[in-house]
Write a protein that holds these residues in place. Structure first.
Motif, PDB file in Angstrom:
ATOM      1  N   GLU A 133       0.802  -1.222   0.000  1.00 19.86           N
ATOM      2  CA  GLU A 133       0.000   0.000   0.000  1.00 19.86           C
ATOM      3  C   GLU A 133       0.836   1.273   0.000  1.00 19.86           C
ATOM      4  OE1 GLU A 133      -3.307   0.062  -0.519  1.00 19.86           O
ATOM      5  OE2 GLU A 133      -2.891  -2.065  -0.862  1.00 19.86           O
ATOM      6  N   GLN A 134       2.114   1.166   0.328  1.00 13.30           N
ATOM      7  CA  GLN A 134       2.970   2.352   0.370  1.00 13.30           C
ATOM      8  C   GLN A 134       4.008   2.371  -0.751  1.00 13.30           C
ATOM      9  OE1 GLN A 134       3.123   1.717   5.060  1.00 13.30           O
ATOM     10  NE2 GLN A 134       4.496   3.372   4.491  1.00 13.30           N
ATOM     11  N   THR A 135       3.947   1.379  -1.631  1.00 11.47           N
ATOM     12  CA  THR A 135       5.016   1.210  -2.617  1.00 11.47           C
ATOM     13  C   THR A 135       4.554   1.512  -4.038  1.00 11.47           C
ATOM     14  OG1 THR A 135       6.111  -0.477  -1.262  1.00 11.47           O
ATOM     15  CG2 THR A 135       6.659  -0.445  -3.607  1.00 11.47           C
ATOM     16  N   ILE A 136       5.414   2.205  -4.775  1.00 16.42           N
ATOM     17  CA  ILE A 136       5.267   2.401  -6.214  1.00 16.42           C
ATOM     18  C   ILE A 136       6.442   1.683  -6.872  1.00 16.42           C
ATOM     19  CG2 ILE A 136       5.212   4.072  -8.111  1.00 16.42           C
ATOM     20  CD1 ILE A 136       4.344   6.179  -5.969  1.00 16.42           C
ATOM     21  N   ILE A 137       6.142   0.729  -7.736  1.00 11.66           N
ATOM     22  CA  ILE A 137       7.195  -0.009  -8.431  1.00 11.66           C
ATOM     23  C   ILE A 137       7.446   0.616  -9.795  1.00 11.66           C
ATOM     24  CG2 ILE A 137       7.850  -2.207  -9.497  1.00 11.66           C
ATOM     25  CD1 ILE A 137       6.240  -3.661  -7.439  1.00 11.66           C
ATOM     26  N   ILE A 138       8.731   0.825 -10.098  1.00 10.82           N
ATOM     27  CA  ILE A 138       9.155   1.269 -11.422  1.00 10.82           C
ATOM     28  C   ILE A 138       9.862   0.106 -12.094  1.00 10.82           C
ATOM     29  CG2 ILE A 138      10.490   2.969 -12.720  1.00 10.82           C
ATOM     30  CD1 ILE A 138       8.361   4.243 -10.904  1.00 10.82           C
ATOM     31  N   ASN A 139       9.441  -0.239 -13.306  1.00  5.80           N
ATOM     32  CA  ASN A 139      10.113  -1.310 -14.045  1.00  5.80           C
ATOM     33  C   ASN A 139      10.017  -0.990 -15.530  1.00  5.80           C
ATOM     34  OD1 ASN A 139      11.391  -3.847 -14.656  1.00  5.80           O
ATOM     35  ND2 ASN A 139      10.571  -4.644 -12.737  1.00  5.80           N
ATOM     36  N   GLY A 140      10.380  -1.945 -16.381  1.00  7.75           N
ATOM     37  CA  GLY A 140      10.322  -1.700 -17.810  1.00  7.75           C
ATOM     38  C   GLY A 140      11.053  -2.772 -18.590  1.00  7.75           C
ATOM     39  N   LEU A 141      11.155  -2.558 -19.900  1.00  3.76           N
ATOM     40  CA  LEU A 141      11.698  -3.568 -20.807  1.00  3.76           C
ATOM     41  C   LEU A 141      13.119  -3.264 -21.269  1.00  3.76           C
ATOM     42  CD1 LEU A 141       9.751  -5.934 -21.606  1.00  3.76           C
ATOM     43  CD2 LEU A 141       8.518  -3.885 -20.924  1.00  3.76           C
ATOM     44  N   SER A 142      13.634  -2.092 -20.947  1.00  4.11           N
ATOM     45  CA  SER A 142      14.918  -1.661 -21.498  1.00  4.11           C
ATOM     46  C   SER A 142      16.054  -2.620 -21.195  1.00  4.11           C
ATOM     47  CB  SER A 142      15.275  -0.271 -20.972  1.00  4.11           C
ATOM     48  OG  SER A 142      14.426   0.709 -21.505  1.00  4.11           O
ATOM     49  N   LYS A 143      16.185  -3.022 -19.951  1.00  8.61           N
ATOM     50  CA  LYS A 143      17.314  -3.858 -19.554  1.00  8.61           C
ATOM     51  C   LYS A 143      17.014  -5.342 -19.733  1.00  8.61           C
ATOM     52  CE  LYS A 143      18.855   0.122 -18.061  1.00  8.61           C
ATOM     53  NZ  LYS A 143      19.837   0.932 -18.770  1.00  8.61           N
ATOM     54  N   SER A 144      15.814  -5.765 -19.381  1.00 10.37           N
ATOM     55  CA  SER A 144      15.483  -7.186 -19.420  1.00 10.37           C
ATOM     56  C   SER A 144      15.399  -7.736 -20.836  1.00 10.37           C
ATOM     57  CB  SER A 144      14.158  -7.440 -18.700  1.00 10.37           C
ATOM     58  OG  SER A 144      13.096  -6.735 -19.340  1.00 10.37           O
ATOM     59  N   HIS A 145      14.928  -6.912 -21.785  1.00 15.14           N
ATOM     60  CA  HIS A 145      14.712  -7.394 -23.145  1.00 15.14           C
ATOM     61  C   HIS A 145      15.515  -6.606 -24.183  1.00 15.14           C
ATOM     62  CE1 HIS A 145      11.348  -9.322 -21.096  1.00 15.14           C
ATOM     63  NE2 HIS A 145      11.211 -10.113 -22.133  1.00 15.14           N
TER      64      HIS A 145
END
Length: 384
Positions: free
Chosen positions: A221-233
């Motif tokens: 409830e207190q967390t915002i996750i930042i992720n994406g495809l740049s590094k993984s793919h």
């Protein structure tokens, strides 16, 4: 008209990483170990999906939060990989790269005078956005803690003005990640307080010696996750980021996103859909190769008697500069001029990075071998 420019914009600078890279880009016979960009091509099936999207005229606006197929795929991806549950209808936002996700998260949660606690050294993309929001970055020295941003260090920096803690793990520039136990201690410290966690997990698929754990599994409830495809793919230029947050947060972040970019590029979204479904394990062969490179670079650095922490994620080494009378910028410049090797000065990663330099091992073994040979010869010359 210079005097009319927003003072906060005038006070920030171009990233030290890019500044140094641009400065040496045209130098002849240069071995560059600077940029954190995978040297693998985007997977063929992902590129084909983008071509099909173009041919099928999927070139219009999507939903502001992103095409629902992609949001469902993103939700399924983090459920499968990290046991995280987010409703694709209202808790997932597709952004124009992880950088935009960072921007809209900060602009949603920060007010004038809010304090944001960050580890130092750290990726330089946070501080400028924090300052543009009128908030205050509060750095925590992690250099004496093997680059680990632990609860005891965070607690010392907390105040009544603390609004957010940035957890960027695996880390750029150190390559260090956090254990589940360390995350549990941070969650226990913050739980129930009026403090957000911005968890930058862009390197979550590139972790080598343990499973990736997200603090969102402990403090959703207190967390915002930042992720994406740049590094993984290996999709840096496609500019697809992913933001995950509980609905009561996401609905406000979406408003900032809408007025920022309307939506992420539609063709890139279809490439990302393919990456997160058919390419769910595309990172595995790349990760295997990164382990080989990491181990090779680590052994070479140890043989040079350099002080370094072995990274367990991302693709960086953050190396203490040998006992020489140069700051990190002058050391990096000397490497360019005398050895033909470009690295990133540690000062690019906050004042706590001074005395270090960063190298990326997102390069071929041939490039790494030649670059390290040159560094080794340079260091031998320094000791004479």
């Amino acid at each position: 008209m210079e005097h009319l420019i927003n003072q906060r914009v005038k006070d920030i600078e171009i990233s030290g990483i890019r500044k140094f890279f641009n400065m040496v880009a045209d130098t002849k016979d240069m071995i560059s170990l600077t940029i954190g960009q995978p040297d693998f091509p985007t997977p063929l099936h992902v590129k084909e999906a983008a071509k099909q999207a173009i041919d099928g005229n999927f070139t219009s606006y999507t939903h502001n939060a992103g095409d629902i197929r992609l949001r469902k795929a993103a939700s399924s991806f983090v459920q499968t990989k990290y046991n995280l549950t987010y409703n694709p209808e209202n808790e997932v936002i597709v952004t124009s790269g992880a950088s935009e996700a960072i921007d809209i998260a900060f602009r949603t949660i920060l007010d004038e005078g809010s304090e944001v606690i960050l580890p130092g050294p750290v990726y330089p993309g946070y501080e400028p956005i924090i300052k543009l929001c009128g908030a205050i970055p509060v750095y925590t020295d992690i250099t004496k803690n093997k680059f680990r941003f632990t609860a005891d260090l965070i607690e010392r920096q907390m105040s009544e003005k603390t609004r957010c803690i940035v957890l960027p793990y695996p880390s750029n520039p150190t390559g260090v990640s956090l254990t589940l136990e360390e995350l549990e201690q941070i969650a226990a410290l913050v739980k129930g307080k009026d403090i957000f966690i911005v968890a930058d997990e862009i390197y979550s698929e590139l972790i080598y010696d343990q499973a990736h754990h997200s603090i969102a599994s402990l403090l959703r409830e207190q967390t915002i996750i930042i992720n994406g495809l740049s590094k993984s793919h290996s999709m840096t230029g496609w500019r697809i980021g992913l933001l995950f947050a509980p609905e009561n947060l996401a609905k406000h972040i979406l408003k900032v996103h809408q007025y920022n970019v309307t939506c992420a590029a539609s063709v890139s979204q279809m490439a990302a859909f393919e990456a997160l479904t058919e390419g769910i394990d595309d990172a595995l062969p790349m990760r295997h190769e990164y382990v080989n490179r990491r181990d090779y670079v680590y052994e070479r650095l140890i043989q040079m008697n350099l002080d370094v922490v072995k990274p367990d994620g991302a693709f960086y080494f953050f190396i203490k500069i040998p006992d020489v009378s140069m700051d990190s910028f002058d050391f990096a410049l000397s490497l360019v001029e005398n050895a033909g090797v470009a690295v990133v000065p540690g000062s690019a990663f906050s004042t706590y990075g001074e005395g270090y330099f960063r190298i990326s091992f997102a390069y071929s073994m041939d490039t790494l071998r030649e670059g390290l040979d040159r560094i080794e010869n340079y260091l031998k010359h320094l000791k004479r």
